[in-house]
Design a protein around this motif. Structure first.
Motif, PDB file in Angstrom:
ATOM      1  N   SER A 178      -5.100  -4.050  -3.175  1.00  0.00           N
ATOM      2  CA  SER A 178      -6.432  -4.375  -3.690  1.00  0.00           C
ATOM      3  C   SER A 178      -6.970  -3.293  -4.608  1.00  0.00           C
ATOM      4  O   SER A 178      -7.736  -3.562  -5.531  1.00  0.00           O
ATOM      5  N   LEU A 179      -6.593  -2.033  -4.341  1.00  0.00           N
ATOM      6  CA  LEU A 179      -7.122  -0.898  -5.092  1.00  0.00           C
ATOM      7  C   LEU A 179      -6.135   0.257  -4.989  1.00  0.00           C
ATOM      8  O   LEU A 179      -5.637   0.560  -3.905  1.00  0.00           O
ATOM      9  N   CYS A 180      -5.849   0.884  -6.128  1.00  0.00           N
ATOM     10  CA  CYS A 180      -4.985   2.069  -6.166  1.00  0.00           C
ATOM     11  C   CYS A 180      -5.823   3.259  -6.630  1.00  0.00           C
ATOM     12  O   CYS A 180      -6.419   3.212  -7.702  1.00  0.00           O
ATOM     13  N   ILE A 181      -5.845   4.318  -5.816  1.00  0.00           N
ATOM     14  CA  ILE A 181      -6.609   5.520  -6.140  1.00  0.00           C
ATOM     15  C   ILE A 181      -5.642   6.691  -6.265  1.00  0.00           C
ATOM     16  O   ILE A 181      -4.968   7.048  -5.295  1.00  0.00           O
ATOM     17  N   GLU A 182      -5.594   7.273  -7.455  1.00  0.00           N
ATOM     18  CA  GLU A 182      -4.773   8.456  -7.679  1.00  0.00           C
ATOM     19  C   GLU A 182      -5.637   9.699  -7.509  1.00  0.00           C
ATOM     20  O   GLU A 182      -6.700   9.818  -8.107  1.00  0.00           O
ATOM     21  N   LEU A 183      -5.180  10.633  -6.679  1.00  0.00           N
ATOM     22  CA  LEU A 183      -5.894  11.892  -6.453  1.00  0.00           C
ATOM     23  C   LEU A 183      -5.282  12.964  -7.348  1.00  0.00           C
ATOM     24  O   LEU A 183      -4.092  13.271  -7.240  1.00  0.00           O
ATOM     25  N   ASP A 184      -6.098  13.508  -8.223  1.00  0.00           N
ATOM     26  CA  ASP A 184      -5.633  14.495  -9.199  1.00  0.00           C
ATOM     27  C   ASP A 184      -6.225  15.857  -8.841  1.00  0.00           C
ATOM     28  O   ASP A 184      -7.395  16.135  -9.079  1.00  0.00           O
ATOM     29  N   VAL A 185      -5.379  16.707  -8.247  1.00  0.00           N
ATOM     30  CA  VAL A 185      -5.805  18.029  -7.769  1.00  0.00           C
ATOM     31  C   VAL A 185      -5.036  19.097  -8.536  1.00  0.00           C
ATOM     32  O   VAL A 185      -3.828  18.954  -8.771  1.00  0.00           O
TER      33      VAL A 185
ATOM     34  N   ALA B 227       0.424   2.037 -13.762  1.00  0.00           N
ATOM     35  CA  ALA B 227       0.578   0.582 -13.784  1.00  0.00           C
ATOM     36  C   ALA B 227      -0.650  -0.112 -13.227  1.00  0.00           C
ATOM     37  O   ALA B 227      -1.187  -1.049 -13.829  1.00  0.00           O
ATOM     38  N   TYR B 228      -1.132   0.349 -12.092  1.00  0.00           N
ATOM     39  CA  TYR B 228      -2.322  -0.269 -11.506  1.00  0.00           C
ATOM     40  C   TYR B 228      -3.575   0.032 -12.327  1.00  0.00           C
ATOM     41  O   TYR B 228      -4.462  -0.808 -12.453  1.00  0.00           O
TER      42      TYR B 228
END
Length: 232
Positions: free
Chosen positions: A105-112, A182-183
């Motif tokens: 439903s939702l893709c969250i990329e964490l950028d640290v 992609a997402y």
């Protein structure tokens, strides 16, 4: 309809910490961590675990022809729950397999920042049988070197050596980051629903305390949209 939130990001970015906050804050969410499943197989000495161990020690992903069926079966067992996915799918081929039966439903990329990640991992200790994770700075065990629940010894993960960390970050850039793209950009058309709407975003921050409120707001919006669609 069950909602599935995929957390992605480089090793040490805090996916596990954020996932546990989601499960604590939102009713009905379960947590699926691909790494925990694999490490449990290694701890149990299964045939799959023995084959997977050598890849983890080298900082490599376990090959898809070896791991996909194992992980997909585990995810299928949680199909009747809202779900936070950590570490699966992490390749485009895995996206195809997941979207065919349990769409995200939702893709969250964490950028640290890389420097923050390297510092975190240098101070990470794990209780291997349970997957409980500690950090010597902000989440230390009550008794140094011992798991809070069992009192058993804590260890560094086999894939937390300096060389393995460097390799895993390189692997992320080459493979798993494409899943987030992609997402986010909808350039990989696995279904009509996927083509119609962007399902991904990137959240930047140098601590989980800063990232979590943004993640929470995104999931709140997702659940509210689904409630409105259902009532409409």
């Amino acid at each position: 309809m069950m909602q599935r939130v995929l957390l992605t990001g480089a090793v040490g970015c805090g996916k596990g910490t954020i996932a546990k906050k989601v499960v604590e804050h939102f009713e009905g969410f379960a947590y699926f961590c691909a790494g925990d499943v694999i490490r449990q197989h290694i701890s149990n000495g299964s045939e799959f675990g023995k084959r997977a161990s050598s890849f983890l020690k080298a900082g490599e992903h376990v090959p898809e022809n070896l791991v996909n069926e194992v992980l997909l079966q585990e995810v299928q067992r949680l199909r009747d729950s809202h779900l936070v996915l950590d570490g699966f799918p992490r390749t485009i081929a895995q996206v195809t397999a997941v979207e065919a039966s349990l769409p995200v439903s939702l893709c969250i990329e964490l950028d640290v920042p890389r420097k923050v990640i390297e510092e975190r991992l240098s101070k990470r200790l794990v209780h291997i049988p349970s997957g409980r994770t500690y950090n010597l700075d902000y989440n230390p065990p009550r008794v140094p070197g011992k798991d809070d629940v069992t009192g058993e010894p804590l260890e560094r993960r086999v894939d937390d050596t300096d060389e393995a960390i460097r390799r895993r970050m390189e692997v992320y850039k080459k493979t798993e980051s494409k899943v987030a793209a992609a997402y986010r950009r909808c350039k990989y058309n696995v279904s009509v629903r996927f083509r119609e709407a962007g399902l991904g975003l990137t959240i930047k921050g140098d601590s989980s305390d800063k990232i979590w409120p943004v993640v929470r707001a995104q999931i709140e919006d997702l659940l509210e949209q689904k409630r409105q669609a259902k009532s409409g």
